[in-house]
Design a protein around this motif. Structure first.
Motif, PDB file in Angstrom:
ATOM      1  N   ALA A   1      44.401 -21.769  -7.490  1.00  0.00           N
ATOM      2  CA  ALA A   1      44.184 -21.723  -6.048  1.00  0.00           C
ATOM      3  C   ALA A   1      45.367 -21.050  -5.356  1.00  0.00           C
ATOM      4  O   ALA A   1      46.523 -21.247  -5.746  1.00  0.00           O
ATOM      5  CB  ALA A   1      43.991 -23.129  -5.500  1.00  0.00           C
ATOM      6  N   TYR A   2      45.065 -20.265  -4.319  1.00  0.00           N
ATOM      7  CA  TYR A   2      46.105 -19.683  -3.465  1.00  0.00           C
ATOM      8  C   TYR A   2      45.804 -20.030  -2.018  1.00  0.00           C
ATOM      9  O   TYR A   2      44.721 -19.746  -1.498  1.00  0.00           O
ATOM     10  CB  TYR A   2      46.154 -18.162  -3.602  1.00  0.00           C
ATOM     11  N   THR A   3      46.761 -20.695  -1.363  1.00  0.00           N
ATOM     12  CA  THR A   3      46.657 -20.979   0.069  1.00  0.00           C
ATOM     13  C   THR A   3      47.647 -20.077   0.795  1.00  0.00           C
ATOM     14  O   THR A   3      48.849 -20.159   0.553  1.00  0.00           O
ATOM     15  CB  THR A   3      46.971 -22.460   0.369  1.00  0.00           C
ATOM     16  N   PRO A   4      47.179 -19.201   1.698  1.00  0.00           N
ATOM     17  CA  PRO A   4      48.079 -18.245   2.342  1.00  0.00           C
ATOM     18  C   PRO A   4      49.087 -18.862   3.306  1.00  0.00           C
ATOM     19  O   PRO A   4      50.022 -18.184   3.730  1.00  0.00           O
ATOM     20  CB  PRO A   4      47.122 -17.307   3.087  1.00  0.00           C
ATOM     21  N   GLY A   5      48.895 -20.137   3.702  1.00  0.00           N
ATOM     22  CA  GLY A   5      49.846 -20.765   4.610  1.00  0.00           C
ATOM     23  C   GLY A   5      49.587 -20.379   6.054  1.00  0.00           C
ATOM     24  O   GLY A   5      48.437 -20.295   6.497  1.00  0.00           O
TER      25      GLY A   5
ATOM     26  N   ILE B   1      52.815 -13.592   6.945  1.00  0.00           N
ATOM     27  CA  ILE B   1      52.535 -12.597   5.910  1.00  0.00           C
ATOM     28  C   ILE B   1      51.773 -13.169   4.721  1.00  0.00           C
ATOM     29  O   ILE B   1      51.470 -12.419   3.785  1.00  0.00           O
ATOM     30  CB  ILE B   1      53.830 -11.920   5.409  1.00  0.00           C
ATOM     31  N   GLY B   2      51.434 -14.471   4.748  1.00  0.00           N
ATOM     32  CA  GLY B   2      50.680 -15.038   3.640  1.00  0.00           C
ATOM     33  C   GLY B   2      49.394 -14.294   3.320  1.00  0.00           C
ATOM     34  O   GLY B   2      49.129 -13.980   2.161  1.00  0.00           O
TER      35      GLY B   2
ATOM     36  N   ALA C   1      44.406 -28.267   6.117  1.00  0.00           N
ATOM     37  CA  ALA C   1      43.116 -28.418   5.443  1.00  0.00           C
ATOM     38  C   ALA C   1      43.051 -27.569   4.173  1.00  0.00           C
ATOM     39  O   ALA C   1      42.475 -27.996   3.160  1.00  0.00           O
ATOM     40  CB  ALA C   1      41.975 -28.037   6.385  1.00  0.00           C
ATOM     41  N   THR C   2      43.631 -26.379   4.209  1.00  0.00           N
ATOM     42  CA  THR C   2      43.627 -25.550   2.997  1.00  0.00           C
ATOM     43  C   THR C   2      44.428 -26.225   1.882  1.00  0.00           C
ATOM     44  O   THR C   2      44.027 -26.194   0.710  1.00  0.00           O
ATOM     45  CB  THR C   2      44.192 -24.152   3.275  1.00  0.00           C
ATOM     46  N   LEU C   3      45.533 -26.848   2.255  1.00  0.00           N
ATOM     47  CA  LEU C   3      46.345 -27.538   1.251  1.00  0.00           C
ATOM     48  C   LEU C   3      45.615 -28.754   0.695  1.00  0.00           C
ATOM     49  O   LEU C   3      45.628 -29.003  -0.520  1.00  0.00           O
ATOM     50  CB  LEU C   3      47.685 -27.949   1.853  1.00  0.00           C
TER      51      LEU C   3
ATOM     52  N   LEU D   1      48.235 -24.615  -8.297  1.00  0.00           N
ATOM     53  CA  LEU D   1      48.229 -24.207  -6.893  1.00  0.00           C
ATOM     54  C   LEU D   1      49.421 -23.305  -6.629  1.00  0.00           C
ATOM     55  O   LEU D   1      50.560 -23.645  -6.975  1.00  0.00           O
ATOM     56  CB  LEU D   1      48.297 -25.440  -5.983  1.00  0.00           C
ATOM     57  N   VAL D   2      49.167 -22.152  -6.021  1.00  0.00           N
ATOM     58  CA  VAL D   2      50.214 -21.249  -5.544  1.00  0.00           C
ATOM     59  C   VAL D   2      50.091 -21.196  -4.025  1.00  0.00           C
ATOM     60  O   VAL D   2      48.994 -20.974  -3.493  1.00  0.00           O
ATOM     61  CB  VAL D   2      50.067 -19.844  -6.145  1.00  0.00           C
ATOM     62  N   THR D   3      51.188 -21.403  -3.329  1.00  0.00           N
ATOM     63  CA  THR D   3      51.140 -21.471  -1.872  1.00  0.00           C
ATOM     64  C   THR D   3      51.922 -20.332  -1.228  1.00  0.00           C
ATOM     65  O   THR D   3      52.969 -19.915  -1.716  1.00  0.00           O
ATOM     66  CB  THR D   3      51.697 -22.815  -1.347  1.00  0.00           C
TER      67      THR D   3
END
Length: 327
Positions: A6-10, A15-16, A95-97, A112-114
């Motif tokens: 999973a990637y959450t752009p923050g 710039i996420g 919510a994404t996290l 998970l990559v954030t």
């Protein structure tokens, strides 16, 4: 075997979202699943003049490639404008996290990559939020002390305290805090990084590590007695060491990690050594989490000037940790 991560752009205004769109290299055995607003991603891709294709998850993971990713849609309250913070979208970031944590705990995601978050705007929205480390530990109901550790080539730095005002740091350096933290650091260096007997250097809190108690008592009363106990149990912990000489080849050559007492004691050295080529890792969680080593860089959002080196390393490190955990 392809690993689904999973990637959450923050922070959506930072710039996420750019990082994932600008990404040019991906390991061949990873499927990146972006948990984010598709409207924001497509708008940013158009602004950056880069191709982007988002598709729903399939039953089996399939490798991602630059510009083509799996996707789980979540939607912010307000329209996202690059570079402009909006506290109405703070709950969207959280919510994404939360969704990513659920996916990691139930086996949907291997890790998970954030992307970078903006703690200030989340607090402005009324949430008590001090950072990813504490939030993820609470959401995952971790029974261990979470540890924030940054790593670059040749250096890992963990923190005894994270995002605290400096005046509160000394009161937080207690045996009750340090002991579980050191045990977590030792355990995860063994389990997550396959280091059989990790050597951990421990910095003192005060100048010259307290100068035998003349420049502060935390070392002689708290840190050193704890390290002596842990050495008696077989842990290879060295210290307490003066922070101004600890980060030299003499000490670092044979060390696996450094424990700094506070944020700006250890991280300036690491970021000087490897900024943009470092990764943030949360230890002590029932899931694998890595992150970029930089902030939201609001002024760069949508400009195409963001660099993806730290994100590439975060993805590679997550894959490495997944592999070690499967052995």
């Amino acid at each position: 075997m392809v690993k689904r991560i999973a990637y959450t752009p923050g922070e959506p205004a930072g710039i996420g979202p750019d990082l994932i769109i600008l990404l040019q290299q991906l390991p061949p055995d990873v499927e990146l699943v972006i948990l984010a607003d598709p409207r924001t991603l497509y708008a940013r891709a158009e602004q950056l003049q880069r191709p982007l294709s988002l598709h729903p998850l399939t039953a089996q993971p399939r490798p991602s490639r630059p510009g083509c990713f799996s996707h789980l849609p979540l939607y912010p309250r307000s329209e996202v404008v690059p570079g402009r913070l909006d506290k109405n979208n703070a709950d969207y970031v959280l919510a994404t996290l939360r969704r990513a944590v659920v996916g990691c705990l139930n086996g949907e995601f291997a890790a998970l990559v954030t992307g970078p978050i903006h703690k200030g705007v989340i607090n402005d929205a009324g949430y008590r939020f001090s950072g990813h480390t504490e939030f993820l530990a609470e959401e995952s109901r971790s029974d261990k002390e979470p540890v924030m550790m940054l790593a670059t080539a040749g250096l890992r730095v963990a923190l005894a305290t994270t995002h605290l005002p400096l005046r509160e740091v000394a009161a937080s350096i207690t045996r009750e805090r340090l002991e579980p933290l050191l045990r977590t650091l030792h355990h995860d260096l063994r389990q997550r990084f396959a280091i059989p007997r990790p050597r951990i250097l421990v910095a003192g809190l005060n100048p010259h590590a307290g100068e035998g108690g003349h420049l502060g008592r935390e070392e002689v009363e708290i840190i050193d007695p704890l390290l002596q106990q842990l050495r008696g149990e077989g842990m290879d912990v060295v210290g307490s060491l003066p922070a101004d000489t600890l980060f030299t080849p003499k000490y670092l050559e044979h060390a696996d990690a450094v424990l700094a007492m506070y944020h700006d004691q250890g991280l300036p050295v690491l970021k000087h050594k490897g900024f943009g080529r470092a990764v943030n890792i949360t230890l002590g969680l029932p899931l694998i989490r890595t992150s970029v080593d930089h902030g939201t860089a609001l002024e760069l959002a949508g400009s195409g000037q963001a660099t993806t080196g730290s994100l590439e390393l975060a993805i590679a490190t997550a894959l490495e940790m997944v592999g070690e955990g499967e052995k």
